[in-house]
Write an enzyme that holds these catalytic residues in place. Sequence first.
Site, PDB file in Angstrom:
ATOM      1  N   ARG A   9      -0.627 -10.674  -6.971  1.00  0.00           N
ATOM      2  CA  ARG A   9       0.520 -11.613  -6.387  1.00  0.00           C
ATOM      3  C   ARG A   9       0.900 -11.238  -4.909  1.00  0.00           C
ATOM      4  O   ARG A   9       1.675 -11.966  -4.549  1.00  0.00           O
ATOM      5  CB  ARG A   9       1.696 -11.315  -7.398  1.00  0.00           C
ATOM      6  CG  ARG A   9       1.688 -12.305  -8.441  1.00  0.00           C
ATOM      7  CD  ARG A   9       2.911 -12.299  -9.409  1.00  0.00           C
ATOM      8  NE  ARG A   9       3.025 -11.195 -10.309  1.00  0.00           N
ATOM      9  CZ  ARG A   9       3.993 -10.631 -10.897  1.00  0.00           C
ATOM     10  NH1 ARG A   9       5.169 -11.242 -10.632  1.00  0.00           N
ATOM     11  NH2 ARG A   9       4.103  -9.542 -11.553  1.00  0.00           N
ATOM     12  N   GLY A  21      -4.436  -0.113 -19.268  1.00  0.00           N
ATOM     13  CA  GLY A  21      -2.971  -0.082 -19.651  1.00  0.00           C
ATOM     14  C   GLY A  21      -2.497   1.593 -18.844  1.00  0.00           C
ATOM     15  O   GLY A  21      -3.094   2.256 -18.741  1.00  0.00           O
ATOM     16  N   ASN A  30      -3.898   1.436  40.805  1.00  0.00           N
ATOM     17  CA  ASN A  30      -4.353   2.543  40.356  1.00  0.00           C
ATOM     18  C   ASN A  30      -5.880   2.552  39.781  1.00  0.00           C
ATOM     19  O   ASN A  30      -6.551   3.425  39.403  1.00  0.00           O
ATOM     20  CB  ASN A  30      -3.516   3.223  39.326  1.00  0.00           C
ATOM     21  CG  ASN A  30      -3.365   2.243  38.081  1.00  0.00           C
ATOM     22  OD1 ASN A  30      -3.676   0.915  38.142  1.00  0.00           O
ATOM     23  ND2 ASN A  30      -2.985   2.738  36.677  1.00  0.00           N
ATOM     24  N   TYR A  31      -6.337   1.154  39.620  1.00  0.00           N
ATOM     25  CA  TYR A  31      -7.514   1.037  39.098  1.00  0.00           C
ATOM     26  C   TYR A  31      -8.709   0.134  39.963  1.00  0.00           C
ATOM     27  O   TYR A  31      -8.186  -0.948  40.349  1.00  0.00           O
ATOM     28  CB  TYR A  31      -7.430   0.166  37.822  1.00  0.00           C
ATOM     29  CG  TYR A  31      -8.402   0.119  36.989  1.00  0.00           C
ATOM     30  CD1 TYR A  31      -9.074   1.029  36.501  1.00  0.00           C
ATOM     31  CD2 TYR A  31      -8.880  -1.259  36.380  1.00  0.00           C
ATOM     32  CE1 TYR A  31     -10.307   1.014  35.704  1.00  0.00           C
ATOM     33  CE2 TYR A  31      -9.787  -1.394  35.366  1.00  0.00           C
ATOM     34  CZ  TYR A  31     -10.624  -0.349  35.010  1.00  0.00           C
ATOM     35  OH  TYR A  31     -11.630  -0.625  34.249  1.00  0.00           O
TER      36      TYR A  31
HETATM   37  C1  UD1 Z   1       5.506  -1.012 -17.581  1.00  0.00           C
HETATM   38  C2  UD1 Z   1       6.124  -0.714 -18.799  1.00  0.00           C
HETATM   39  C3  UD1 Z   1       7.340  -1.230 -19.228  1.00  0.00           C
HETATM   40  C4  UD1 Z   1       8.540  -1.229 -18.320  1.00  0.00           C
HETATM   41  C5  UD1 Z   1       7.921  -1.493 -16.837  1.00  0.00           C
HETATM   42  C6  UD1 Z   1       8.703  -1.286 -15.707  1.00  0.00           C
HETATM   43  C7  UD1 Z   1       4.202  -0.075 -20.195  1.00  0.00           C
HETATM   44  C8  UD1 Z   1       3.105  -0.292 -21.502  1.00  0.00           C
HETATM   45  N1  UD1 Z   1       5.024  -0.948 -19.941  1.00  0.00           N
HETATM   46  O1  UD1 Z   1       5.290  -2.628 -17.820  1.00  0.00           O
HETATM   47  O2  UD1 Z   1       8.046  -0.627 -20.505  1.00  0.00           O
HETATM   48  O3  UD1 Z   1       9.934  -1.878 -18.559  1.00  0.00           O
HETATM   49  O4  UD1 Z   1       6.469  -0.801 -16.737  1.00  0.00           O
HETATM   50  O5  UD1 Z   1       8.348  -1.757 -14.340  1.00  0.00           O
HETATM   51  O6  UD1 Z   1       4.074   1.190 -19.598  1.00  0.00           O
HETATM   52  N2  UD1 Z   1      -1.166   0.736 -13.778  1.00  0.00           N
HETATM   53  C9  UD1 Z   1      -2.438   1.350 -13.697  1.00  0.00           C
HETATM   54  N3  UD1 Z   1      -3.341   1.384 -14.583  1.00  0.00           N
HETATM   55  C10 UD1 Z   1      -3.413   0.556 -15.679  1.00  0.00           C
HETATM   56  C11 UD1 Z   1      -2.202  -0.190 -15.804  1.00  0.00           C
HETATM   57  C12 UD1 Z   1      -1.199  -0.004 -15.033  1.00  0.00           C
HETATM   58  O7  UD1 Z   1      -2.512   2.213 -12.809  1.00  0.00           O
HETATM   59  O8  UD1 Z   1      -4.256   0.341 -16.583  1.00  0.00           O
HETATM   60  C13 UD1 Z   1      -0.134   0.824 -12.984  1.00  0.00           C
HETATM   61  C14 UD1 Z   1       0.110  -0.505 -12.205  1.00  0.00           C
HETATM   62  O9  UD1 Z   1      -0.650  -0.664 -10.842  1.00  0.00           O
HETATM   63  C15 UD1 Z   1       1.333  -0.556 -12.160  1.00  0.00           C
HETATM   64  C16 UD1 Z   1       2.046   0.324 -13.192  1.00  0.00           C
HETATM   65  O10 UD1 Z   1       1.095   0.979 -13.641  1.00  0.00           O
HETATM   66  O11 UD1 Z   1       1.963   0.043 -10.852  1.00  0.00           O
HETATM   67  C17 UD1 Z   1       2.658  -0.577 -14.231  1.00  0.00           C
HETATM   68  O12 UD1 Z   1       1.749  -1.409 -14.686  1.00  0.00           O
HETATM   69  P1  UD1 Z   1       2.072  -2.888 -15.468  1.00  0.00           P
HETATM   70  O13 UD1 Z   1       0.986  -3.208 -16.213  1.00  0.00           O
HETATM   71  O14 UD1 Z   1       2.558  -3.729 -14.296  1.00  0.00           O
HETATM   72  O15 UD1 Z   1       3.430  -2.420 -16.438  1.00  0.00           O
HETATM   73  P2  UD1 Z   1       4.463  -3.369 -16.886  1.00  0.00           P
HETATM   74  O16 UD1 Z   1       3.867  -4.500 -17.675  1.00  0.00           O
HETATM   75  O17 UD1 Z   1       5.205  -3.582 -15.838  1.00  0.00           O
END
Ligand code: UD1
Length: 454
Positions: free
Chosen positions: A15, A78, A384-385
């Site tokens: 995004r 995840g 200067n140049y």
């Molecule tokens: C997550 C939480 C949610 C919380 C929210 C707050 C989980 C399952 N859920 O949801 O409970 O309310 O954050 O913002 O944890 N990332 C990785 N690798 C991955 C997945 C994610 O590095 O495989 C990083 C993403 O770059 C991001 C962060 O983890 O910075 C959060 O990931 P995202 O998938 O956005 O979690 P949410 O769905 O926001």
Amino acid sequence: MSLAVVTLAAGKGSRMKSARPKVLHTLAGQPMLGHVLDTAMSLSGAEQHVVIGHGADLIREAFGATPVNWAVQSEQKGTGHAVAQALPAISDDSVVLVLYGDVPLIRRDTLLPLVAAARAGNLGLLTVTLPDPGGYGRIVRDASGDVQAIVEHKDASQAQRQIREVNTGILAAPAARLKHWLPQLSADNAQGEYYLTDVIAMAVADGLQIVTHQPDSAAEVEGVNDRLQLARLERIYQRQLADELMRNGVALMDPERLDIRGSLRVGDNVSIDVGCVFEGEVTLGNNVRIGPYNLIRNSRIGDGVEIESFCHIEQADVASACHLGPYARLRPGAELASGARVGNFCEIKKSQIGEGAKVNHLSYIGDASVGANANIGAGTITCNYDGVNKSRTEIGAGAFIGSNSALVAPVTIGTDATVGAGSVITRPVADGELAVGRGKQRNISGWNRPVKKD
Ligand code: UD1
Ligand code: CA
């Protein structure tokens, strides 16, 4: 018990609509991940682990000088899967704190109770209560108020979606426990992901206490997914910096119209008008007054200096009681001794301007030294140049350079020497001499102006 911080930064950040990895987008001139790492490194003795995926090489490159263990998560399966990538490098007897590269405003004080809970063998969880909890994981508590689980929005029942206390994602737990829990995660949920949040229920089942804590302000735990959210956090952060300055006695004409991208150190009785931008390391002495719309980057400004509007000042050293602008430009290596004045449309580069010397209008002074109390007339240029080499111009103390003179370097103008206006100076001028290097004026009397042919 040592502390290992695991910062998640593998996400793509689609995004943002940018080729740049999300965590490299800047807040106050520094990548978001840099803010998180600064906070994480302020936790004494903490080792740093960062989980990267999208744009991994660019991120590693941007933080080449930072002591970080990088763990690559090639596929984003995840948050639980992400943390698991860092665990092999973390010893069993340490405590793990999970942070996020796109949650830049988290503060050290907010993290301490979580780490303390984990050190006591429990699980520290940062939650926040929001008026509109849509999209977030909900904190499910039992009748006595103890946390039982986190349920992701997409997996939550209608009743659970009424819960306004949500998961920030930030938690701390003993490493050995995480190593035991994470392999047991299942992706059997609405998003088909390995949720870090599922460890909460596991911790409860294993008899750990879930110790929750909330941040002072919700902005601390706000994540950035798009440029609007980034801009919002930028304003919040800038306002915090402005408030801090005002608490230290700085008069800000409007705290909403100030940008600090780096570190700004200030003396007593400083005033700053609207629209000023400070970048890198900037120091302002006592009694400094800065007018509207100035950019100051990596510079030192001495006591009592006055800067009128629209100056551009970079890598300059300005001693006490100098007067700058409006519209002055100080380039790298500009060194002004006390009481010097640089006025409108003057550019100073790699030059020393002596005590009380004046360069007040429309001049270029480059690779030069100007003695104390010298007066550089309007439109004076140090040439200067020559197209290949840079050469120096030395102007003695008390010299007077007439307007619109070209000083062709290398050249020396002596102490108390005078240069007539409009001169092109190519040879040295000795102390006290007057040099005039211009066409002689001829007056023709009885001159008839041309008349129009019909
Ligand atoms: C997550 C939480 C949610 C919380 C929210 C707050 C989980 C399952 N859920 O949801 O409970 O309310 O954050 O913002 O944890 N990332 C990785 N690798 C991955 C997945 C994610 O590095 O495989 C990083 C993403 O770059 C991001 C962060 O983890 O910075 C959060 O990931 P995202 O998938 O956005 O979690 P949410 O769905 O926001
Ligand atoms: Ca998110």
